[in-house]
Design a protein around this motif. Structure first.
Motif, PDB file in Angstrom:
ATOM      1  N   ILE A 186      55.088 153.010  -5.285  1.00  0.00           N
ATOM      2  CA  ILE A 186      54.580 153.252  -3.936  1.00  0.00           C
ATOM      3  C   ILE A 186      55.397 154.314  -3.203  1.00  0.00           C
ATOM      4  O   ILE A 186      54.863 155.058  -2.383  1.00  0.00           O
ATOM      5  N   PHE A 187      56.694 154.428  -3.516  1.00  0.00           N
ATOM      6  CA  PHE A 187      57.516 155.428  -2.830  1.00  0.00           C
ATOM      7  C   PHE A 187      57.010 156.840  -3.126  1.00  0.00           C
ATOM      8  O   PHE A 187      56.777 157.632  -2.212  1.00  0.00           O
ATOM      9  N   SER A 188      56.827 157.162  -4.397  1.00  0.00           N
ATOM     10  CA  SER A 188      56.380 158.505  -4.764  1.00  0.00           C
ATOM     11  C   SER A 188      54.959 158.781  -4.290  1.00  0.00           C
ATOM     12  O   SER A 188      54.600 159.927  -4.009  1.00  0.00           O
ATOM     13  N   ILE A 189      54.136 157.743  -4.188  1.00  0.00           N
ATOM     14  CA  ILE A 189      52.769 157.914  -3.694  1.00  0.00           C
ATOM     15  C   ILE A 189      52.764 158.201  -2.199  1.00  0.00           C
ATOM     16  O   ILE A 189      52.042 159.077  -1.710  1.00  0.00           O
ATOM     17  N   LEU A 190      53.592 157.466  -1.458  1.00  0.00           N
ATOM     18  CA  LEU A 190      53.496 157.494  -0.006  1.00  0.00           C
ATOM     19  C   LEU A 190      54.254 158.653   0.641  1.00  0.00           C
ATOM     20  O   LEU A 190      53.837 159.143   1.705  1.00  0.00           O
ATOM     21  N   VAL A 191      55.339 159.106   0.032  1.00  0.00           N
ATOM     22  CA  VAL A 191      56.144 160.159   0.669  1.00  0.00           C
ATOM     23  C   VAL A 191      55.318 161.403   1.000  1.00  0.00           C
ATOM     24  O   VAL A 191      55.334 161.877   2.148  1.00  0.00           O
ATOM     25  N   PRO A 192      54.580 162.013   0.060  1.00  0.00           N
ATOM     26  CA  PRO A 192      53.803 163.201   0.434  1.00  0.00           C
ATOM     27  C   PRO A 192      52.732 162.923   1.487  1.00  0.00           C
ATOM     28  O   PRO A 192      52.423 163.784   2.323  1.00  0.00           O
ATOM     29  N   ILE A 193      52.173 161.705   1.465  1.00  0.00           N
ATOM     30  CA  ILE A 193      51.173 161.343   2.466  1.00  0.00           C
ATOM     31  C   ILE A 193      51.811 161.268   3.846  1.00  0.00           C
ATOM     32  O   ILE A 193      51.264 161.791   4.838  1.00  0.00           O
ATOM     33  N   MET A 194      52.968 160.611   3.929  1.00  0.00           N
ATOM     34  CA  MET A 194      53.653 160.498   5.215  1.00  0.00           C
ATOM     35  C   MET A 194      54.101 161.867   5.735  1.00  0.00           C
ATOM     36  O   MET A 194      54.013 162.139   6.942  1.00  0.00           O
ATOM     37  N   GLU A 195      54.570 162.716   4.841  1.00  0.00           N
ATOM     38  CA  GLU A 195      55.011 164.057   5.265  1.00  0.00           C
ATOM     39  C   GLU A 195      53.854 164.854   5.858  1.00  0.00           C
ATOM     40  O   GLU A 195      54.058 165.675   6.751  1.00  0.00           O
ATOM     41  N   GLN A 196      52.670 164.603   5.387  1.00  0.00           N
ATOM     42  CA  GLN A 196      51.494 165.294   5.919  1.00  0.00           C
ATOM     43  C   GLN A 196      50.993 164.653   7.213  1.00  0.00           C
ATOM     44  O   GLN A 196      50.606 165.356   8.161  1.00  0.00           O
ATOM     45  N   LEU A 197      51.006 163.327   7.273  1.00  0.00           N
ATOM     46  CA  LEU A 197      50.392 162.632   8.394  1.00  0.00           C
ATOM     47  C   LEU A 197      51.273 162.568   9.644  1.00  0.00           C
ATOM     48  O   LEU A 197      50.749 162.577  10.772  1.00  0.00           O
ATOM     49  N   ILE A 198      52.576 162.501   9.470  1.00  0.00           N
ATOM     50  CA  ILE A 198      53.458 162.343  10.631  1.00  0.00           C
ATOM     51  C   ILE A 198      53.295 163.498  11.624  1.00  0.00           C
ATOM     52  O   ILE A 198      53.103 163.256  12.826  1.00  0.00           O
ATOM     53  N   PRO A 199      53.343 164.768  11.192  1.00  0.00           N
ATOM     54  CA  PRO A 199      53.140 165.861  12.159  1.00  0.00           C
ATOM     55  C   PRO A 199      51.759 165.812  12.811  1.00  0.00           C
ATOM     56  O   PRO A 199      51.616 166.129  14.003  1.00  0.00           O
ATOM     57  N   GLU A 200      50.746 165.399  12.050  1.00  0.00           N
ATOM     58  CA  GLU A 200      49.385 165.347  12.582  1.00  0.00           C
ATOM     59  C   GLU A 200      49.280 164.343  13.721  1.00  0.00           C
ATOM     60  O   GLU A 200      48.729 164.646  14.800  1.00  0.00           O
ATOM     61  N   TYR A 201      49.822 163.147  13.526  1.00  0.00           N
ATOM     62  CA  TYR A 201      49.731 162.125  14.572  1.00  0.00           C
ATOM     63  C   TYR A 201      50.715 162.390  15.708  1.00  0.00           C
ATOM     64  O   TYR A 201      50.475 161.960  16.849  1.00  0.00           O
ATOM     65  N   GLU A 202      51.772 163.108  15.418  1.00  0.00           N
ATOM     66  CA  GLU A 202      52.702 163.489  16.487  1.00  0.00           C
ATOM     67  C   GLU A 202      52.024 164.469  17.436  1.00  0.00           C
ATOM     68  O   GLU A 202      52.193 164.391  18.668  1.00  0.00           O
ATOM     69  N   LYS A 203      51.233 165.385  16.890  1.00  0.00           N
ATOM     70  CA  LYS A 203      50.497 166.331  17.736  1.00  0.00           C
ATOM     71  C   LYS A 203      49.500 165.613  18.637  1.00  0.00           C
ATOM     72  O   LYS A 203      49.228 166.046  19.760  1.00  0.00           O
ATOM     73  N   ARG A 204      48.948 164.532  18.131  1.00  0.00           N
ATOM     74  CA  ARG A 204      47.984 163.776  18.934  1.00  0.00           C
ATOM     75  C   ARG A 204      48.654 163.004  20.061  1.00  0.00           C
ATOM     76  O   ARG A 204      47.984 162.464  20.956  1.00  0.00           O
ATOM     77  N   GLY A 205      50.000 162.902  19.995  1.00  0.00           N
ATOM     78  CA  GLY A 205      50.738 162.163  21.014  1.00  0.00           C
ATOM     79  C   GLY A 205      50.615 160.663  20.877  1.00  0.00           C
ATOM     80  O   GLY A 205      50.841 159.921  21.847  1.00  0.00           O
ATOM     81  N   SER A 206      50.240 160.204  19.677  1.00  0.00           N
ATOM     82  CA  SER A 206      50.019 158.769  19.491  1.00  0.00           C
ATOM     83  C   SER A 206      51.016 158.148  18.518  1.00  0.00           C
ATOM     84  O   SER A 206      50.735 157.114  17.923  1.00  0.00           O
ATOM     85  N   LEU A 207      52.193 158.775  18.379  1.00  0.00           N
ATOM     86  CA  LEU A 207      53.154 158.297  17.379  1.00  0.00           C
ATOM     87  C   LEU A 207      54.486 157.955  18.028  1.00  0.00           C
ATOM     88  O   LEU A 207      55.048 158.758  18.784  1.00  0.00           O
ATOM     89  N   HIS A 208      54.990 156.745  17.753  1.00  0.00           N
ATOM     90  CA  HIS A 208      56.317 156.331  18.189  1.00  0.00           C
ATOM     91  C   HIS A 208      57.302 156.664  17.073  1.00  0.00           C
ATOM     92  O   HIS A 208      57.175 156.169  15.956  1.00  0.00           O
ATOM     93  N   ARG A 209      58.306 157.496  17.382  1.00  0.00           N
ATOM     94  CA  ARG A 209      59.244 157.932  16.351  1.00  0.00           C
ATOM     95  C   ARG A 209      60.443 156.998  16.212  1.00  0.00           C
ATOM     96  O   ARG A 209      61.150 157.044  15.203  1.00  0.00           O
ATOM     97  N   GLU A 210      60.699 156.164  17.223  1.00  0.00           N
ATOM     98  CA  GLU A 210      61.863 155.291  17.151  1.00  0.00           C
ATOM     99  C   GLU A 210      61.593 154.105  16.234  1.00  0.00           C
ATOM    100  O   GLU A 210      60.449 153.663  16.081  1.00  0.00           O
ATOM    101  N   ARG A 211      62.653 153.585  15.618  1.00  0.00           N
ATOM    102  CA  ARG A 211      62.515 152.459  14.699  1.00  0.00           C
ATOM    103  C   ARG A 211      62.230 151.169  15.476  1.00  0.00           C
ATOM    104  O   ARG A 211      62.847 150.895  16.502  1.00  0.00           O
ATOM    105  N   MET A 212      61.295 150.382  14.990  1.00  0.00           N
ATOM    106  CA  MET A 212      60.971 149.123  15.642  1.00  0.00           C
ATOM    107  C   MET A 212      61.892 148.029  15.130  1.00  0.00           C
ATOM    108  O   MET A 212      62.035 147.848  13.912  1.00  0.00           O
ATOM    109  N   MET A 213      62.536 147.322  16.009  1.00  0.00           N
ATOM    110  CA  MET A 213      63.415 146.227  15.620  1.00  0.00           C
ATOM    111  C   MET A 213      62.558 144.993  15.353  1.00  0.00           C
ATOM    112  O   MET A 213      61.749 144.586  16.175  1.00  0.00           O
TER     113      MET A 213
END
Length: 478
Positions: free
Chosen positions: A128-155
């Motif tokens: 799952i690590f090798s599968i998810l890393v490229p997906i996350m690298e692509q999706l994180i900037p996309e959702y950050e642009k939308r302003g709908s992403l929390h970057r801080e770690r959830m406790m």
């Protein structure tokens, strides 16, 4: 499609609160559908930890959907969460409500949910690590642009319990005729104690790792099976995916097989150059060390020159008898021998099997045929057994998920319980009144049967003459 809400009546572990999908909005959510018997589910735990460390925007939620009846009990799942060091919240889906809702078919399976609640996709199996890393690298900037992403770690509000006492989830036990060797699995060490429980020596510093060296410096990672040849003690260093050897005279620990990374079923070769996968138990027969390679669903063997190779099992997970290379095994987890044949418990098929030219099943039918039935081999049922030992024409079995010790008579082809009530607990006394909690390892020294009572963090002793069970008192002062 928007991810459905968590059912309100499910139990949550490893957290001080219940989560809703609305609570998790603004973060990626990875649902990990797992069951704690599954070796592949164990293999992905380090991958999930790496993902959590790499991406604070990602929340992992374990969804425990049980295979075995024993795995439906909340307290048993909680023990498994402790044993495998799981840090994220876990929701108990014993009725497989979420399993069916998400259309899951296999363990482990994963569902990725976007910060806006949309289901992005699903996959199953390891990697799952090798599968998810490229997906996350692509999706994180996309959702950050939308302003709908929390970057801080959830406790997560961890509420994980700790184990106190000398042992922590001991997995296997072995004897050299004088002493008992205890795989103190979650303390990452092997204890050598006398029959009376006095400490003789300790193999391993207790620190998680894979360093070789002197006993007090060397490291193990959740060791399991032990095989002894004179002053050389071979150890299945399970979560390091290695075979290690301890020289009792020199008090040193060295690697003899495994690269340290879980691989895929393949060809053999020089021991330290070959990838192993969760070696779970060991036994010597002739000039070979046989290895229950749980992660490959195979039995491997290693010769005295350090060459290691597959021996039995195609690598496909199933219960199918036949020639060595064609037979199919399902997470073999315990080995023993009568000096001619190798007997093993195949935990995922809840079976007792023998290698005698080919592979034959003595007790068991398929991956989902399990229970707690004594009697003739043809009708008997076990539930995820992990340990066994041969003695005087019989196989003594740690029937792990039935919380019992059973004796299989090879001549009469029948099996019966000699100790354990069948319910998880802790009680000494006559065998039919004694209580165990997922016993996993078993060995003999004289007329005493020593049992690694894993979830009780203890070694128990069954006296063949009296039929009574007692608890070994370990004195750690040398």
């Amino acid at each position: 499609m928007i991810a459905p809400e968590f059912p309100e009546d499910l139990v949550w572990l490893n957290t001080d609160r219940r989560y809703t999908m609305r609570d998790l909005r603004g973060r990626f959510v990875l649902l990990d559908f797992w069951t704690y018997c599954c070796i592949n589910c164990m293999h992905v735990i380090p991958e999930l930890k790496m993902l959590e460390e790499r991406y604070p925007e990602l929340v992992v939620i374990g969804v425990h959907s049980a295979k075995f009846e024993n795995e439906m009990r909340v307290e048993n799942i909680e023990k498994a969460v402790m044993r495998y060091g799981i840090k994220h919240p876990v929701v108990v889906d014993s009725g497989q409500i979420m399993w069916r809702t998400y259309g899951i078919k296999a363990w482990p399976s994963f569902v990725l949910i976007a910060p806006d609640g949309e289901i992005l996709g699903r996959t199953s199996g390891e990697g799952i690590f090798s599968i998810l890393v490229p997906i996350m690298e692509q999706l994180i900037p996309e959702y950050e642009k939308r302003g709908s992403l929390h970057r801080e770690r959830m406790m997560a509000g961890m509420t994980q319990k700790k184990v106190s006492g000398i042992l922590s989830f001991p997995g296997k036990v072995a004897s050299d005729g004088d002493n008992i060797f205890i795989a103190d699995s979650n303390n990452n060490r092997v204890l050598i104690v006398s029959q009376d429980g006095d400490l003789v020596d300790v193999i391993g510093s207790g620190e998680e790792g894979h360093d070789d060296g002197e006993f007090g410096y060397a490291q193990l990672f959740r060791p399991q099976g032990i095989a002894i040849a004179g002053d050389m003690v071979y150890i299945a260093d399970t979560e390091n995916h290695m075979i290690r050897v301890a020289d009792l005279g020199r008090r040193t620990l060295m690697r003899v097989a495994g690269t340290g990374r879980s691989g895929r079923p393949g060809f053999g070769g020089r021991g330290a150059e070959v990838s192993l996968s969760s070696p779970w138990d060991l036994v010597f027969l002739g000039d070979h060390l046989y290895i229950a390679m749980a992660g490959f669903h195979q039995i491997w063997r290693m010769d005295l020159d350090g060459m290691v190779e597959p021996y039995a099992g195609s690598g496909a997970e199933e219960l199918m008898d036949g020639p060595l290379e064609m037979a199919r095994l399902a997470q073999p987890s315990g080995l023993t021998t009568d000096g001619n044949r190798i007997y093993f418990v195949d935990s995922e098929s809840s079976s007792l099997r023998v290698i005698d030219g080919g592979v034959r099943t003595l007790i068991g039918r398929d991956l989902f045929y399990f229970g707690d039935i004594d009697g003739a081999f043809e009708r008997a049922r076990l539930q995820h057994p992990l340990g066994l030992i041969y003695r005087d024409g019989s196989i003594y079995i740690a029937d792990t998920y039935n919380h019992r010790i059973k004796k299989a008579d090879l001549s009469s082809r029948s099996i019966h319980t000699i100790a354990g009530t069948g319910r998880p607990g802790f009680a000494d006394g006559p065998g039919d009144m004694a209580a165990f909690y997922e016993p996993s390892g078993i060995t003999f020294l004289g007329d005493s049967c020593f049992i690694a009572d894993t979830n009780n963090h203890a070694v128990r002793v069954y006296d063949l003459r009296s039929g009574d069970v007692s608890t070994m008192r370990i004195n750690m002062k040398k």
